[in-house]
Motif scaffolding. Structure first.
Motif, PDB file in Angstrom:
ATOM      1  N   ARG A 145      17.871  13.186   5.334  1.00 29.69           N
ATOM      2  CA  ARG A 145      16.593  13.891   5.254  1.00 29.69           C
ATOM      3  C   ARG A 145      16.418  14.716   6.523  1.00 29.69           C
ATOM      4  O   ARG A 145      16.734  14.218   7.611  1.00 29.69           O
ATOM      5  CB  ARG A 145      15.428  12.895   5.178  1.00 29.69           C
ATOM      6  N   PRO A 181      17.107   8.502  -6.009  1.00 29.37           N
ATOM      7  CA  PRO A 181      15.974   9.443  -6.050  1.00 29.37           C
ATOM      8  C   PRO A 181      16.317  10.821  -6.600  1.00 29.37           C
ATOM      9  O   PRO A 181      15.578  11.765  -6.385  1.00 29.37           O
ATOM     10  CB  PRO A 181      15.574   9.530  -4.571  1.00 29.37           C
ATOM     11  N   LEU A 227       2.849   4.267  -2.537  1.00 27.92           N
ATOM     12  CA  LEU A 227       2.212   5.231  -3.437  1.00 27.92           C
ATOM     13  C   LEU A 227       1.763   4.554  -4.735  1.00 27.92           C
ATOM     14  O   LEU A 227       0.715   4.882  -5.283  1.00 27.92           O
ATOM     15  CB  LEU A 227       3.163   6.395  -3.726  1.00 27.92           C
ATOM     16  N   GLY A 228       2.531   3.560  -5.215  1.00 27.63           N
ATOM     17  CA  GLY A 228       2.161   2.854  -6.446  1.00 27.63           C
ATOM     18  C   GLY A 228       0.964   1.936  -6.237  1.00 27.63           C
ATOM     19  O   GLY A 228      -0.011   1.978  -7.000  1.00 27.63           O
ATOM     20  N   GLY A 229       1.017   1.102  -5.189  1.00 22.77           N
ATOM     21  CA  GLY A 229      -0.061   0.149  -4.924  1.00 22.77           C
ATOM     22  C   GLY A 229      -1.372   0.854  -4.621  1.00 22.77           C
ATOM     23  O   GLY A 229      -2.444   0.437  -5.088  1.00 22.77           O
ATOM     24  N   VAL A 268      16.645  17.004   1.376  1.00 21.20           N
ATOM     25  CA  VAL A 268      17.095  15.630   1.168  1.00 21.20           C
ATOM     26  C   VAL A 268      18.392  15.737   0.378  1.00 21.20           C
ATOM     27  O   VAL A 268      18.501  16.534  -0.545  1.00 21.20           O
ATOM     28  CB  VAL A 268      16.026  14.776   0.439  1.00 21.20           C
ATOM     29  N   CYS A 319       8.886  -9.080  -2.138  1.00 21.18           N
ATOM     30  CA  CYS A 319       8.731 -10.526  -1.971  1.00 21.18           C
ATOM     31  C   CYS A 319       8.163 -11.123  -3.269  1.00 21.18           C
ATOM     32  O   CYS A 319       8.576 -12.202  -3.701  1.00 21.18           O
ATOM     33  CB  CYS A 319       7.799 -10.775  -0.788  1.00 21.18           C
ATOM     34  N   LYS A 329      -0.666  -7.657   6.944  1.00 22.21           N
ATOM     35  CA  LYS A 329      -0.551  -8.866   6.117  1.00 22.21           C
ATOM     36  C   LYS A 329       0.781  -8.833   5.381  1.00 22.21           C
ATOM     37  O   LYS A 329       0.921  -8.168   4.332  1.00 22.21           O
ATOM     38  CB  LYS A 329      -1.687  -8.914   5.081  1.00 22.21           C
ATOM     39  N   LEU A 335       5.081  -3.626 -10.341  1.00 22.84           N
ATOM     40  CA  LEU A 335       5.133  -2.193 -10.671  1.00 22.84           C
ATOM     41  C   LEU A 335       6.019  -1.455  -9.663  1.00 22.84           C
ATOM     42  O   LEU A 335       6.302  -1.950  -8.573  1.00 22.84           O
ATOM     43  CB  LEU A 335       3.730  -1.588 -10.755  1.00 22.84           C
ATOM     44  N   GLN A 356      11.614  11.175  -9.205  1.00 23.88           N
ATOM     45  CA  GLN A 356      10.630  10.542 -10.099  1.00 23.88           C
ATOM     46  C   GLN A 356      10.380   9.064  -9.761  1.00 23.88           C
ATOM     47  O   GLN A 356       9.704   8.377 -10.515  1.00 23.88           O
ATOM     48  CB  GLN A 356      11.090  10.665 -11.561  1.00 23.88           C
ATOM     49  N   GLY A 357      10.935   8.564  -8.637  1.00 23.74           N
ATOM     50  CA  GLY A 357      10.744   7.143  -8.305  1.00 23.74           C
ATOM     51  C   GLY A 357       9.287   6.827  -8.029  1.00 23.74           C
ATOM     52  O   GLY A 357       8.715   5.881  -8.593  1.00 23.74           O
ATOM     53  N   ALA A 358       8.681   7.617  -7.155  1.00 22.01           N
ATOM     54  CA  ALA A 358       7.261   7.403  -6.850  1.00 22.01           C
ATOM     55  C   ALA A 358       6.422   7.729  -8.084  1.00 22.01           C
ATOM     56  O   ALA A 358       5.415   7.060  -8.365  1.00 22.01           O
ATOM     57  CB  ALA A 358       6.838   8.268  -5.676  1.00 22.01           C
ATOM     58  N   ALA A 368       0.843  -1.209   0.000  1.00 20.26           N
ATOM     59  CA  ALA A 368       0.000   0.000   0.000  1.00 20.26           C
ATOM     60  C   ALA A 368       0.869   1.246   0.000  1.00 20.26           C
ATOM     61  O   ALA A 368       0.576   2.220   0.685  1.00 20.26           O
ATOM     62  CB  ALA A 368      -0.932  -0.015   1.206  1.00 20.26           C
ATOM     63  N   LEU A 396       3.309 -10.599   3.146  1.00 22.83           N
ATOM     64  CA  LEU A 396       3.377 -11.744   2.231  1.00 22.83           C
ATOM     65  C   LEU A 396       4.656 -12.546   2.497  1.00 22.83           C
ATOM     66  O   LEU A 396       5.755 -11.986   2.524  1.00 22.83           O
ATOM     67  CB  LEU A 396       3.362 -11.255   0.782  1.00 22.83           C
ATOM     68  N   ALA A 408       3.373  -4.650  -5.720  1.00 25.10           N
ATOM     69  CA  ALA A 408       3.745  -3.233  -5.554  1.00 25.10           C
ATOM     70  C   ALA A 408       4.439  -3.094  -4.211  1.00 25.10           C
ATOM     71  O   ALA A 408       4.228  -2.129  -3.487  1.00 25.10           O
ATOM     72  CB  ALA A 408       2.496  -2.360  -5.628  1.00 25.10           C
ATOM     73  N   GLN A 445       8.221  15.404  -4.183  1.00 21.48           N
ATOM     74  CA  GLN A 445       7.832  16.304  -5.272  1.00 21.48           C
ATOM     75  C   GLN A 445       7.001  15.492  -6.257  1.00 21.48           C
ATOM     76  O   GLN A 445       7.402  14.390  -6.634  1.00 21.48           O
ATOM     77  CB  GLN A 445       9.071  16.816  -6.008  1.00 21.48           C
TER      78      GLN A 445
END
Ligand code: FAD
Length: 375
Positions: A183, A298, A14-16, A224, A163, A127, A289, A302-304, A12, A129, A157, A47
């Motif tokens: 940071r 980073p 940013l991608g998921g 950062v 995993c 949960k 993904l 643009q990673g997220a 869960a 995995l 994600a 950003q």
């Protein structure tokens, strides 16, 4: 693909979260699992460019995100030693060109707003995995708490130490880049009287510091960094750091940078990892993904964004391509994403982005919904 399929998303982040929100809007039956016991608000900045905000628009949260974030007019690069400007590149000053804002925001705030765009009835925290077994008709999931579940399609994600990726392709440690990032969060009131830039990257030959505001009221400021480091202990995700360590690392830097270090609270230090570009993004009923697929340094912020773009393109392929064959659908997704994600990964790892004046429109002007989709 048939909307009745049960789709599992592991992670869960940013991608998921984006994938789940968009799948739900497309009418799919989705369940989201995350190892964390509950949502945790990571104290960092992020950003998000117009390429991401066009996807937030589809989730119905573009305005709520923009309302609490800062919208810098320009990206500036400055020489760390004497403060000379190396570039000044329009962001929101060129809003009409991009048709969406460029925001800088507290990462936890952005994540919370995104989770608010998801129907939480099918979100399962706690949960972790542990194993999966993919077969012709579906994927069996086993979790660390001893429970299990069965889904028709699985989206991995689950980030850098995925995993799902390990089960799909075999275990392989991510590559330590030889870089770490500090940071730090700063109360802007501590910087009163200083000429603080909205969104500035300070550079020298082998390190840098990126700085920006985190909120509309400009009450929170953030940095950062990227700095060389010989090694990092395996399995440690971050450690606390000190003002003294940062002053040593940024000795000789402009007084403004040194003032940021003095004013920072809770300085932390993070390892920066990457992996080689991955030719295999999916197998059978399982697809990857974001960082699970293509983590990067980073330095391009643009990673997220790539994880979020992946999610949007994957959902487009699942919703719009007329097939019930997962391989056709996932291969179209890979085809539409691999070139862009690999190029961003390459530029990000090289750490050259916007150091001098250049046109950033191939990144910020990209609209995942403007891509002509084909199987
Ligand atoms: P993640 O955000 O890592 O999410 C993975 C999720 O999977 C997590 O919630 C985790 O709990 C869960 N998970 C992991 N394993 C399991 C398991 N076995 N079972 C269940 N759940 C599991 N990117 C930007 O776009 N802009 C920036 O400004 C920016 N700044 C950055 C600064 C630093 C110092 C770093 C290190 C990165 C930065 N990035 C930035 C990159 C960005 O953080 C990542 O690329 C992004 O978070 C990847 O998103 P993701 O959804 O793929 O994975």
């Amino acid at each position: 693909m048939e909307r009745s399929l049960r789709i599992g998303v592991v992670g869960a982040g940013l991608g998921g979260t984006t994938a789940v929100g968009l799948l739900q809007r497309a009418g799919f039956n989705v369940v989201l699992y995350d190892q964390m016991p509950a949502f945790s608000r990571l104290g960092a900045g992020i950003q998000l460019g117009p390429n991401v905000m066009k996807i937030m628009r589809r989730l119905g949260i573009e305005e709520s995100m923009a309302a609490v974030s800062n919208e810098p007019q320009y990206w500036c690069s400055r020489n760390g030693m004497d403060g000379v400007y190396l570039s000044r590149i329009p962001l929101n000053a060129d809003r009409a060109r991009y048709q969406a804002p460029y925001i800088t925001i507290h990462r936890g705030e952005a994540h919370q707003i995104m989770l608010g765009a998801v129907d939480t009835a099918n979100v399962q925290f706690g949960k972790c995995l542990a194993d999966l077994h993919a077969h012709d008709k579906g994927v069996r999931l086993s979790f660390m708490d001893g429970t299990s579940d069965e889904v028709d399609i699985l989206i991995g994600a689950d980030g850098l130490n995925s995993c799902v990726r390990a089960k799909l392709l075999g275990p392989e440690d991510p590559l330590f880049t030889g870089w770490i990032g500090h940071r730090g969060m700063i109360k802007a009131s501590k910087l009163a009287g200083l000429d603080v830039g909205e969104c500035v990257k300070w550079w020298s030959s082998d390190r840098h510091m990126m700085t920006y505001f985190l909120d509309r009221k400009k009450e929170e400021f953030y940095f950062v960094t990227g700095e060389p480091a010989e090694s990092w202990p395996l399995g440690v995700s971050w450690v606390p750091s000190t003002h003294a360590e940062m002053h040593k690392s940024f000795a000789g830097y402009d007084p403004l940078v040194r003032a940021y270090i003095d004013a920072a609270e809770n300085i932390t230090k993070w390892p920066l990892y990457t992996r080689k570009p991955l030719p295999v993004w999916h197998r059978g009923r399982v697809v990857l993904l974001g960082d699970a697929c293509h983590p990067m340094k980073p330095h391009m912020a643009q990673g997220a964004a790539m994880a979020i773009e992946d999610a949007a393109m994957l959902v487009r392929c699942m919703a719009e391509i007329e097939t019930n064959d997962p391989n056709t659908c996932f291969e179209a997704y890979r085809h539409h994403r691999m070139g862009r994600a690999s190029r961003v990964q390459e530029v990000s790892n090289a750490n050259t982005w916007l150091r001098t004046d250049e046109d950033p429109s191939w990144v910020y002007g990209y609209d995942v919904y403007g891509v002509d989709l084909h199987a």
